[in-house]
Write an enzyme that holds these catalytic residues in place. Sequence first.
Site, short mmCIF file in Angstrom:
data_model
loop_
_atom_site.label_atom_id
_atom_site.label_comp_id
_atom_site.label_asym_id
_atom_site.label_seq_id
_atom_site.Cartn_x
_atom_site.Cartn_y
_atom_site.Cartn_z
N HIS A 22 -51.31 -47.08 -14.83
CA HIS A 22 -51.92 -48.40 -14.90
C HIS A 22 -53.14 -48.41 -15.81
CE1 HIS A 22 -49.52 -48.63 -11.26
NE2 HIS A 22 -49.67 -49.92 -11.22
N GLN A 73 -45.32 -55.04 -16.81
CA GLN A 73 -46.46 -55.34 -15.94
C GLN A 73 -47.68 -54.45 -16.20
OE1 GLN A 73 -45.92 -54.97 -11.52
NE2 GLN A 73 -46.07 -57.19 -11.68
N GLU A 104 -37.68 -52.06 -16.18
CA GLU A 104 -38.20 -52.39 -17.50
C GLU A 104 -37.13 -52.26 -18.58
OE1 GLU A 104 -39.75 -50.59 -15.27
OE2 GLU A 104 -41.51 -51.81 -14.85
#
Lengths: 109, 350
Positions: free
Chosen positions: B152, B105, B83
């Site tokens: 996430h 993501q 990243e």
Amino acid sequence: MAEISFPLPDLGEGLIEATVLEWLVSPGEQVERNQPLVEVETTKSAVELPSPQAGKVVRIHGGPGDKINVGEPLIVFEVPDNTAGIVGTVPKEEAPKRRVRLSAVLDED
Amino acid sequence: MSNSILESTSGESTAMSADKPVSVTVMSMQQALNRALDEVLAENPKAVIFGEDCGRLGGVFRITDGLQARHGAQRVFDTPLAESGILGMSVGLAMAGFHPIPEVQFDGFAYPAINQIVCQIARMNYRSRGTMPMPITLRVPSFGGIRAPEHHGESLEALFAHVPGLKVVSPSNPHEAYHLLKYAATRPDPVIFMEPKSRYWQKGEVDFAADGDAPTGSKVMREGRHLTLVAWGAMVSRCLQVAELAAEDGIDIEVLDLRWLKPIDAAGLAASVRKTRRAVVVHEAPLTSGLGAEVAQLITQSCFDTLKAPVERVTGFDVPYPSGDLEDEYIPNIDRILFGIQRVLEYKRG
């Protein structure tokens, strides 16, 4: 539907190939994540490979006795387009449920 | 290469209103974002899209599905799993005159890129006395609700909002997603675009024309008289459900979609709460130093004399975002929001 190919991974310590011993799934079958797919033998040991994802098996590569190089296609899955590659699950839309009721005397001043 | 995300859009209905054509289509947020990006690429030759799995796969959430096939691998491409590199490359591309639209993501993967975001992207324009603007639109699938593992399901809006030089926005439905992304991708400044991943699949009407519907500021999603629920992202639809339930109890609730989390629409907040005189702010992020505190202060500043009760916050907890099984205990649910409303309704001045 989208097809996702899973190549033979490096099974450890720089191995370059593996021999298929037995397929545990067949084309057309719906498999779950972590379900054993195939038993392969390397120069070190025989191992079962778990499925990296859920999906329908479209193709398998190599029959018993065939050698497959690391990085070459091992199995191809078919998954719905809008969930391909997703981590987690698509939330269900449910009717709202409540246990709390409101009570108030509203002074409309 | 599959273009199916776009093609599976249910039939576009183009009806004629009295004076002009109205184009309204029912589609998911995935499809709305995909269409917005497709149009941005077509309209701006300097726009480029990249990130982990953004190219060939079309993104893990299919947001960039088919874009590489249509616009080429020079403009839509995959990056390594790094990243810091994705955002560092964005800085260089922006310096070279491009409009990068990188994707991180998942929310939690932004942490390795924080140095590039805070130390370079946010302040390059300032540092260079306005000679190096950073027109970067950073898409971040954000918030929880999909039973995913650690990193996430996090809500980073307060982190980003705290950094001078960044703008932060989050859409709540497909219509907002289309218009806010198209607007964000034409800004000369860096915008963090937080996509509520739990709402990706929910369909809704998108009015592509939407004349007179400015993509700036907040937006009243439901009008009401007794109390304002302030929310953004996935919490907006939950607050709309709560408003329906509260109506059964005779409480008329206004739902304000904040949309822009930096800058916050202080005037929009004031207008709503001056009318309702009560407010509850709802977010998934932890309570302490969350954006709810900023919202509460802005409301207090503008409505102190007329507020019936202190502004309540209904939020996630001050713990790391839990694993999927515990998600429903963490994210504000309908009952917790109703309790927050009740606390405001029954408040008595001492």
